[in-house]
Design an enzyme around this catalytic site. Structure first.
Site, mmCIF file in Angstrom:
data_model
loop_
_atom_site.group_PDB
_atom_site.id
_atom_site.type_symbol
_atom_site.label_atom_id
_atom_site.label_comp_id
_atom_site.label_asym_id
_atom_site.label_seq_id
_atom_site.Cartn_x
_atom_site.Cartn_y
_atom_site.Cartn_z
ATOM 1 N N ASP A 228 8.448 90.575 70.044
ATOM 2 C CA ASP A 228 8.072 90.540 68.633
ATOM 3 C C ASP A 228 8.158 91.927 67.990
ATOM 4 O O ASP A 228 8.685 92.079 66.885
ATOM 5 C CB ASP A 228 6.649 89.987 68.504
ATOM 6 C CG ASP A 228 6.471 89.132 67.260
ATOM 7 O OD1 ASP A 228 7.493 88.694 66.701
ATOM 8 O OD2 ASP A 228 5.325 88.898 66.849
ATOM 9 N N ASP B 171 3.570 82.349 66.842
ATOM 10 C CA ASP B 171 2.344 83.141 66.799
ATOM 11 C C ASP B 171 1.102 82.260 66.850
ATOM 12 O O ASP B 171 -0.019 82.769 66.976
ATOM 13 C CB ASP B 171 2.310 83.993 65.522
ATOM 14 C CG ASP B 171 3.468 84.979 65.462
ATOM 15 O OD1 ASP B 171 3.877 85.470 66.519
ATOM 16 O OD2 ASP B 171 3.972 85.251 64.351
#
Length: 334
Positions: free
Chosen positions: A159, A205
């Site tokens: 990420d 997420d």
């Protein structure tokens, strides 16, 4: 194929490989948007996620809707069966059982699907996104805390790299017109439901920390202390990490990798609690593969069997002559 099958369990090997596969997929999507027309790609993706979204939302609202059906509701059972071959070589491709209540939920979900397909409204997008997230947490299981740490650690690097190191993640997220993210209107007070300035939160997420929090809930249950200390700790840690992400994004006016803040919070907070309680060894030695959770629909719903004794005997003989590899069923469910 069968709702009674166990959920997919992510092993340490799967967890280590996950960031690599995700990176290749992300880069592939980025190149697709650069090479081909964005309009046609999104049209194809919209149709694909239209079907998936209806099924996911229907499955999500089904338990809640069952409370609203009257006791005398005419609930009929149906079965959708597709096979290939004949005789001894016949093999099931799809064997799906449903009832009238499921059809009502499917019809309601279809209304949301058409709304999303025609308007791409942010509320319809979020309904599908939440349904995908809930189904993802239900279907994906981590087998132990070490595997969870490997998965979260790998995606932490993934990420951060793709958000800060390149513009790939942000470009794909903005170009991808599909319910793979939750959107939060920043101009809701000004434009109401017609808001068009959004902050985004990818479903990854939600699902990735979510399956880790679910693992800690199963660990709580395995301790048999009638407390959910690790679950509540990790849940609060997730809220804290998400709030910190929003705060940093507001301060620096730049897209933030949510896992940069969620991973340390979701791993660090429960680990501190385990250190304080002296249960670190128990936490990392816990294996959830054989853990049976109460009230898990996918482990308790089995297909009904009907037909004459002769037809059942023939069916059993065909199954024995054509054995197929199946996941191990839980002893208590059987």
């Amino acid at each position: 194929q069968n709702s009674s099958e166990m959920p997919e369990t992510i092993t340490s090997r799967d967890a280590a490989r996950f960031p690599i596969v995700a990176s290749c997929t992300l880069l592939g999507l980025y190149l697709f948007f650069k090479i081909f027309s964005q309009e046609y790609i999104n049209l194809l993706l919209s149709m694909y996620f239209f079907v998936l979204g209806i099924l996911a939302l229907s499955h999500t609202i089904s338990p809640m809707m069952n409370r609203f059906f009257p006791a005398n509701f005419p609930n009929k059972q149906y079965q959708l069966l597709f096979t290939q071959g004949s005789g001894e070589t016949k093999e099931e491709i799809v064997n799906y059982e449903f009832d009238t209540k499921d059809l009502v939920c499917l019809a309601m979900s279809s209304v949301v699907g058409v709304w999303y397909l025609l308007r791409k409204h942010w509320i319809a997008n979020n309904l599908f996104g939440l349904a995908f997230s809930l189904n993802g947490v239900e279907l994906l299981h981590l087998n132990n805390v070490s595997t969870g740490c490997i998965l979260l650690g790998g995606l932490f690097i993934y990420d951060v790299f793709w958000v800060f190191g390149t513009n790939v993640m942000v470009t794909v997220a903005k170009s991808f017109e599909a319910p793979i993210k939750l959107v939060f209107p920043q101009d809701l007070l000004e434009k109401g439901l017609e808001a068009d300035n959004f902050a985004m939160l990818g479903l990854g997420d939600i699902v990735i920390p979510g399956i880790f929090i679910a693992l800690l809930l199963r660990f709580d249950i395995s301790l048999k202390k009638n407390t959910h200390t690790y679950f509540y700790t990790s849940f609060v840690a997730y809220i804290f990490g998400l709030g910190l992400t929003i705060f940093i994004m507001h301060i620096f006016k730049h897209a933030q990798p949510a896992l940069l803040y969620l991973v340390p919070a979701c791993i660090g907070f429960p680990l501190l609690v385990a250190l304080a309680k002296g249960e670190v060894t128990e936490m990392f030695s816990y294996e959830s593969s054989a853990e049976i959770l109460p009230h898990t629909p996918r482990l308790t719903h089995f297909p009904t069997v009907s037909g004459s004794p002769a037809s059942l005997a023939d069916s059993m003989q065909q199954k024995l002559s054509c054995p197929r590899r199946r996941r191990q069923q839980s002893p208590s469910a059987l």
